[in-house]
Design an enzyme around this catalytic site. Structure first.
Site, short mmCIF file in Angstrom:
data_model
loop_
_atom_site.label_atom_id
_atom_site.label_comp_id
_atom_site.label_asym_id
_atom_site.label_seq_id
_atom_site.Cartn_x
_atom_site.Cartn_y
_atom_site.Cartn_z
CE1 TYR A 1 0.09 0.27 3.89
CE2 TYR A 1 -1.83 -0.08 2.48
CZ TYR A 1 -0.78 -0.58 3.24
OH TYR A 1 -0.60 -1.94 3.34
CE LYS B 31 2.60 -1.33 1.72
NZ LYS B 31 3.79 -2.16 2.04
#
Length: 253
Positions: free
Chosen positions: A157, A161
């Site tokens: 994640y 991002k």
């Protein structure tokens, strides 16, 4: 309803819930015609019904942002229905597994990167040519506070991002002279269905998250939506390539 975006068309992915839903409703409330896109078409249709009950215009589109053909069809449908595309909010994303660098499976790694990063790239790949035709447009990619700082136990994640932030900067430079602005928002802890699921299944975690926020509370999705609308508006006409923190000061720690 207001009329700030009365002659504009906005596309939002991941618009069935959370930040995407709030952003679709916010654009509609400002008079924009909205394409509401999500993998879960039933949720899209609920948002469209709510927009129409407000007196707005909206269309529901089912789209898997990891599949180029579906993304291309989503953009084509928007142009077919509304004739143009002025704003795009690339919001579709997943959290993935809470696992460290070693413990991530290849399957989960690929899924998170595909949706969170490749999905943003694919959307821009098909959004930008339409904006080039009209020589204007604004895109906002939804990153995360985890796109600016490290977060142990969220390797895929966090990597995805951070990738969105980098992709936003590179694309902003490419299209600045074509009057297309590309920015990102980096939300902190927001009361989305995803976060509520975590809170409800882990007693005490809500208090822990609030304690990490310098501002002393969690945010409502509409607070992120309003930041997105601000970046799309003429009030931000000289802003491109930024990664706007909407995080209550979380990334200042």
């Amino acid at each position: 309803m207001n009329n700030r975006f009365g002659d504009k068309v906005a596309l939002i992915t991941g618009a069935g819930s959370g930040i995407g839903r709030a952003t679709a409703l916010a654009f509609a409330n400002e008079g924009a015609k909205v394409t509401v896109a999500d993998l879960q078409i039933e949720k899209c249709q609920e948002v469209v019904s709510q927009i129409k009950s407000m007196g707005g215009e909206a269309t529901a589109v089912k789209c898997d942002v990891t599949i180029a053909k579906e993304v291309e069809e989503m953009i084509s449908n928007t142009i077919k229905v509304y004739g143009s595309l002025h704003f795009a909010v690339n919001n579709a994303g997943v959290e993935g597994a809470h696992a460290g660098t070693i413990d991530h499976t290849e399957e989960i790694w690929d899924r998170v990167i595909d949706i969170n990063l490749k999905g943003v790239w694919l959307c821009m790949k098909y959004e930008l040519p339409e904006m080039q035709k009209q020589k204007s447009g604004a895109i906002v990619n939804v990153s995360s506070a985890a796109g600016l700082i490290g977060s142990a136990g969220t390797a895929a994640y966090t990597a995805s991002k951070h990738g969105v932030v980098g992709l936003t900067k590179a694309s902003a430079l490419e299209f600045a002279k074509q009057h297309i602005r590309i920015n990102a928002v980096c939300p902190g802890f927001i009361r989305t269905p995803m976060l509520e699921t975590i809170i409800n299944s882990h007693p005490g975690v809500e208090e822990q998250l609030i304690a990490r926020e310098p501002i002393g509370r969690l945010a409502d999705p509409d607070e992120v939506a309003q930041a997105i609308l601000g970046l799309c508006s003429n009030a931000s006409s000289f802003i491109t390539g930024v990664s706007l923190q909407v995080d209550g000061g979380l990334t200042l720690l």
